[in-house]
Design a protein around this motif. Structure first.
Motif, PDB file in Angstrom:
ATOM      1  N   ALA A   1      41.873-144.716  15.838  1.00 14.64           N
ATOM      2  CA  ALA A   1      43.099-145.513  15.806  1.00 14.64           C
ATOM      3  C   ALA A   1      42.894-146.998  16.020  1.00 14.64           C
ATOM      4  CB  ALA A   1      44.075-144.983  16.869  1.00 14.64           C
ATOM      5  N   HIS A   2      41.722-147.420  16.516  1.00 13.18           N
ATOM      6  CA  HIS A   2      41.615-148.782  17.049  1.00 13.18           C
ATOM      7  C   HIS A   2      41.819-149.876  16.011  1.00 13.18           C
ATOM      8  CE1 HIS A   2      37.390-149.378  15.666  1.00 13.18           C
ATOM      9  NE2 HIS A   2      37.284-148.095  15.903  1.00 13.18           N
ATOM     10  N   SER A   3      41.411-149.656  14.766  1.00 14.45           N
ATOM     11  CA  SER A   3      41.611-150.687  13.746  1.00 14.45           C
ATOM     12  C   SER A   3      43.100-150.960  13.548  1.00 14.45           C
ATOM     13  CB  SER A   3      40.982-150.262  12.422  1.00 14.45           C
ATOM     14  OG  SER A   3      39.598-150.045  12.575  1.00 14.45           O
ATOM     15  N   PHE A   4      43.886-149.889  13.446  1.00 14.11           N
ATOM     16  CA  PHE A   4      45.331-150.036  13.260  1.00 14.11           C
ATOM     17  C   PHE A   4      45.993-150.646  14.489  1.00 14.11           C
ATOM     18  CE2 PHE A   4      44.021-146.495  10.554  1.00 14.11           C
ATOM     19  CZ  PHE A   4      44.465-146.951   9.324  1.00 14.11           C
ATOM     20  N   LEU A   5      45.557-150.236  15.659  1.00 16.93           N
ATOM     21  CA  LEU A   5      46.149-150.762  16.889  1.00 16.93           C
ATOM     22  C   LEU A   5      45.883-152.252  17.032  1.00 16.93           C
ATOM     23  CD1 LEU A   5      45.229-147.794  19.248  1.00 16.93           C
ATOM     24  CD2 LEU A   5      47.550-148.485  18.622  1.00 16.93           C
TER      25      LEU A   5
ATOM     26  N   PHE B   1      54.937-151.928  14.570  1.00 15.84           N
ATOM     27  CA  PHE B   1      55.079-150.566  15.086  1.00 15.84           C
ATOM     28  C   PHE B   1      54.594-149.540  14.065  1.00 15.84           C
ATOM     29  CE2 PHE B   1      58.409-153.098  17.185  1.00 15.84           C
ATOM     30  CZ  PHE B   1      58.077-152.878  18.514  1.00 15.84           C
ATOM     31  N   VAL B   2      54.941-149.764  12.812  1.00 14.54           N
ATOM     32  CA  VAL B   2      54.538-148.826  11.758  1.00 14.54           C
ATOM     33  C   VAL B   2      53.018-148.786  11.631  1.00 14.54           C
ATOM     34  CG1 VAL B   2      54.584-148.399   9.268  1.00 14.54           C
ATOM     35  CG2 VAL B   2      56.697-148.986  10.476  1.00 14.54           C
ATOM     36  N   VAL B   3      52.382-149.951  11.588  1.00 12.21           N
ATOM     37  CA  VAL B   3      50.926-149.988  11.451  1.00 12.21           C
ATOM     38  C   VAL B   3      50.249-149.337  12.654  1.00 12.21           C
ATOM     39  CG1 VAL B   3      48.922-151.542  11.401  1.00 12.21           C
ATOM     40  CG2 VAL B   3      50.888-151.973   9.904  1.00 12.21           C
ATOM     41  N   ALA B   4      50.774-149.578  13.857  1.00 13.39           N
ATOM     42  CA  ALA B   4      50.194-148.966  15.053  1.00 13.39           C
ATOM     43  C   ALA B   4      50.262-147.447  15.007  1.00 13.39           C
ATOM     44  CB  ALA B   4      50.913-149.475  16.301  1.00 13.39           C
ATOM     45  N   LEU B   5      51.279-146.913  14.344  1.00 12.65           N
ATOM     46  CA  LEU B   5      51.518-145.467  14.357  1.00 12.65           C
ATOM     47  C   LEU B   5      50.964-144.742  13.134  1.00 12.65           C
ATOM     48  CD1 LEU B   5      55.141-145.475  15.796  1.00 12.65           C
ATOM     49  CD2 LEU B   5      53.038-144.862  16.982  1.00 12.65           C
ATOM     50  N   ILE B   6      50.244-145.432  12.259  1.00 15.75           N
ATOM     51  CA  ILE B   6      49.626-144.741  11.125  1.00 15.75           C
ATOM     52  C   ILE B   6      48.704-143.608  11.596  1.00 15.75           C
ATOM     53  CG2 ILE B   6      47.984-145.017   9.216  1.00 15.75           C
ATOM     54  CD1 ILE B   6      49.287-147.719   8.669  1.00 15.75           C
ATOM     55  N   PRO B   7      47.881-143.792  12.648  1.00 17.84           N
ATOM     56  CA  PRO B   7      47.073-142.652  13.126  1.00 17.84           C
ATOM     57  C   PRO B   7      47.930-141.469  13.578  1.00 17.84           C
ATOM     58  CG  PRO B   7      46.236-144.713  14.010  1.00 17.84           C
ATOM     59  CD  PRO B   7      47.550-145.036  13.375  1.00 17.84           C
ATOM     60  N   LEU B   8      49.099-141.753  14.162  1.00 19.10           N
ATOM     61  CA  LEU B   8      49.987-140.674  14.591  1.00 19.10           C
ATOM     62  C   LEU B   8      50.601-139.965  13.386  1.00 19.10           C
ATOM     63  CD1 LEU B   8      51.108-139.299  17.142  1.00 19.10           C
ATOM     64  CD2 LEU B   8      53.061-140.866  17.026  1.00 19.10           C
TER      65      LEU B   8
ATOM     66  N   LEU C   1      43.465-153.932   2.767  1.00 20.71           N
ATOM     67  CA  LEU C   1      44.656-153.236   2.267  1.00 20.71           C
ATOM     68  C   LEU C   1      45.857-153.395   3.190  1.00 20.71           C
ATOM     69  CD1 LEU C   1      42.956-149.879   1.192  1.00 20.71           C
ATOM     70  CD2 LEU C   1      43.406-151.904  -0.222  1.00 20.71           C
ATOM     71  N   LEU C   2      45.638-153.947   4.387  1.00 20.36           N
ATOM     72  CA  LEU C   2      46.716-154.116   5.357  1.00 20.36           C
ATOM     73  C   LEU C   2      47.271-155.530   5.264  1.00 20.36           C
ATOM     74  CD1 LEU C   2      45.511-152.246   8.580  1.00 20.36           C
ATOM     75  CD2 LEU C   2      47.653-151.878   7.369  1.00 20.36           C
ATOM     76  N   PHE C   3      48.170-155.744   4.325  1.00 21.27           N
ATOM     77  CA  PHE C   3      48.760-157.075   4.194  1.00 21.27           C
ATOM     78  C   PHE C   3      50.253-156.967   3.936  1.00 21.27           C
ATOM     79  CE2 PHE C   3      47.082-155.989  -0.030  1.00 21.27           C
ATOM     80  CZ  PHE C   3      48.194-156.185  -0.838  1.00 21.27           C
ATOM     81  N   THR C   4      50.938-158.079   4.209  1.00 18.50           N
ATOM     82  CA  THR C   4      52.387-158.157   4.050  1.00 18.50           C
ATOM     83  C   THR C   4      52.713-159.429   3.257  1.00 18.50           C
ATOM     84  OG1 THR C   4      52.961-159.545   5.953  1.00 18.50           O
ATOM     85  CG2 THR C   4      52.527-157.213   6.405  1.00 18.50           C
ATOM     86  N   SER C   5      53.991-159.758   3.149  1.00 15.45           N
ATOM     87  CA  SER C   5      54.363-161.013   2.495  1.00 15.45           C
ATOM     88  C   SER C   5      54.011-162.217   3.355  1.00 15.45           C
ATOM     89  CB  SER C   5      55.861-161.019   2.184  1.00 15.45           C
ATOM     90  OG  SER C   5      56.617-160.993   3.388  1.00 15.45           O
ATOM     91  N   TYR C   6      53.732-161.983   4.645  1.00 14.83           N
ATOM     92  CA  TYR C   6      53.495-163.096   5.572  1.00 14.83           C
ATOM     93  C   TYR C   6      52.189-162.962   6.344  1.00 14.83           C
ATOM     94  CZ  TYR C   6      55.138-159.621   8.958  1.00 14.83           C
ATOM     95  OH  TYR C   6      55.283-158.477   9.717  1.00 14.83           O
TER      96      TYR C   6
ATOM     97  N   ILE D   1      45.157-154.463  14.609  1.00 12.05           N
ATOM     98  CA  ILE D   1      45.893-155.213  13.588  1.00 12.05           C
ATOM     99  C   ILE D   1      47.374-155.259  13.935  1.00 12.05           C
ATOM    100  CG2 ILE D   1      46.547-155.305  11.162  1.00 12.05           C
ATOM    101  CD1 ILE D   1      43.620-156.107  11.826  1.00 12.05           C
ATOM    102  N   SER D   2      47.907-154.181  14.504  1.00 16.88           N
ATOM    103  CA  SER D   2      49.326-154.170  14.880  1.00 16.88           C
ATOM    104  C   SER D   2      49.631-155.241  15.920  1.00 16.88           C
ATOM    105  CB  SER D   2      49.735-152.787  15.395  1.00 16.88           C
ATOM    106  OG  SER D   2      49.258-152.528  16.694  1.00 16.88           O
TER     107      SER D   2
END
Length: 376
Positions: A192-196, A44-51, A239-244, A198-199
């Protein structure tokens, strides 16, 4: 902006990952998901970065985020995006709790299968180089039409059926994800599409933990101009990575024409290529691509340049192509063109493909515009 009340529900044929954004439902529905972990708000957070950038407001998370992702967003990615978009204030994601939700101890690879040039070239590259692929994906995150209109649903279903047939031919499961996250964003989809996208892969909660995203441009064509995130996918995605979860940009050295050349003899592309921007018309014509929109004509003309257009007669109407190509070339000659149009037009010029008729049509278009400006 406040995210709260996360939940995961099992429906008949899919799972629904849902929370509230300022009291309004925001969700992902998924055909495949890892349901054996604690729920995190990462997708949800990644999807809303453009917002976040659009409203210039922090995202407050009343729950848990992955610790690695939170630090990466706040320390690296959001400051860089604020710089690109000339936002002077400090923006952050502020969760109640952070934790390393899942260890990245299993390599599960996936990539998209929209059946566009970029996605098919990526799939072919994996098989050509014996790199294991576990899943293919098909997302509905706003690319099929604006804000869940009737045409968006029809586009989605028509394109999905084609991708399902292609996935069956390839022999891999297709992970389908739909979200309404794009409906909260008032700016252009391109921003927004890259974030959406990846989300949507993050929403599988670790089922996919290596996502290979087919970027639109080669590194040599990339830049940090604001607007279309495709301009800097190659720099943004790592740059969009997490622990998993890790994400990767594919085909970094290949331009659009090189990607088309790469798939020209690929049987999956010959049968299922789908690059049309007017799928409603294509559906009425009972062909995968309308062969009338600019993207269709540019792709088909590139295939003609490589003497491979006849191999794609199942997905293009070649009679329509031959009736429209002169006007399309004339339009390109007469206007300021995009990166992909310039790449194509330069190749067309290099091969001496432009005819006297096309030049004459271009001259008339330019003259018409000049006269229109004088009259106004």
């Amino acid at each position: 902006m406040i995210l709260s009340d996360i939940s995961l529900q099992q429906e008949k044929d899919y799972s629904k990952l849902e929370c509230l954004l300022d009291g309004n439902s925001i969700y992902f529905t998924l055909s495949h998901i890892n349901s054996n972990i604690s729920l995190v708000y990462d997708a949800f957070v990644v999807a809303l970065i453009p917002l976040l950038l659009e409203k210039q407001e922090n995202i407050v998370v009343q729950g848990t985020m992955d610790d690695v992702l939170c630090k990466q967003l706040n320390d690296v990615l959001i400051p860089r995006l604020c710089q690109v978009n000339k936002i002077a204030i400090t923006l952050k994601v502020i969760p109640d709790v952070t934790e390393n939700a899942i260890a990245l101890n299993k390599q599960v690879n996936a990539t998209g299968l929209s059946c566009g040039v970029d996605s098919l070239a990526t799939v072919k590259y994996f098989f050509d180089n014996d790199i294991g692929l576990d899943y293919l994906t098909f997302f509905d995150a706003g690319s099929h039409g604006i804000y869940n209109g009737n045409y968006a649903k029809e586009n989605y279903e028509y394109r999905l059926k084609n991708s399902e047939r292609a996935a069956t031919t390839i022999g891999l499961p297709l992970v389908k994800v739909k979200t309404n996250a794009h409906s909260f964003i008032r700016g252009s989809f391109e921003s927004a599409h890259s974030f959406l996208n990846i989300s949507c892969s993050l929403a599988t909660l670790g089922l996919i933990n290596n996502y290979h995203y087919a970027s639109a441009y080669a590194v040599s064509q990339s830049n940090f101009k604001p607007g279309d995130t495709s301009n800097f996918d190659n720099f943004l995605l790592p740059l969009l990575f997490t622990s998993y979860f890790n994400t990767h940009s594919t085909l970094q050295t290949k331009t659009r024409l090189e990607r088309i050349s790469y798939i020209q003899h690929y049987d999956v592309a010959n049968a299922y290529l789908d690059i049309c921007t007017n799928s409603i018309l294509a559906k009425k014509m009972n062909v995968q691509n309308c062969t009338s929109c600019d993207k269709c004509l540019r792709t088909a003309a590139t295939l003609e340049l490589y003497d491979s257009l006849s191999r794609f007669d199942k997905v293009f109407d070649l009679n329509i192509y031959h009736s429209k190509i002169d006007n399309y070339i004339a339009k390109l000659i007469s206007k300021k063109v995009s990166i992909h149009e310039r790449e194509f037009l330069d190749s067309w010029l290099k091969e001496n493909k432009i005819t006297t008729l096309q030049y004459w049509k271009a001259f008339k278009l330019i003259a018409k515009r000049v006269i229109s400006r004088i009259d106004s």
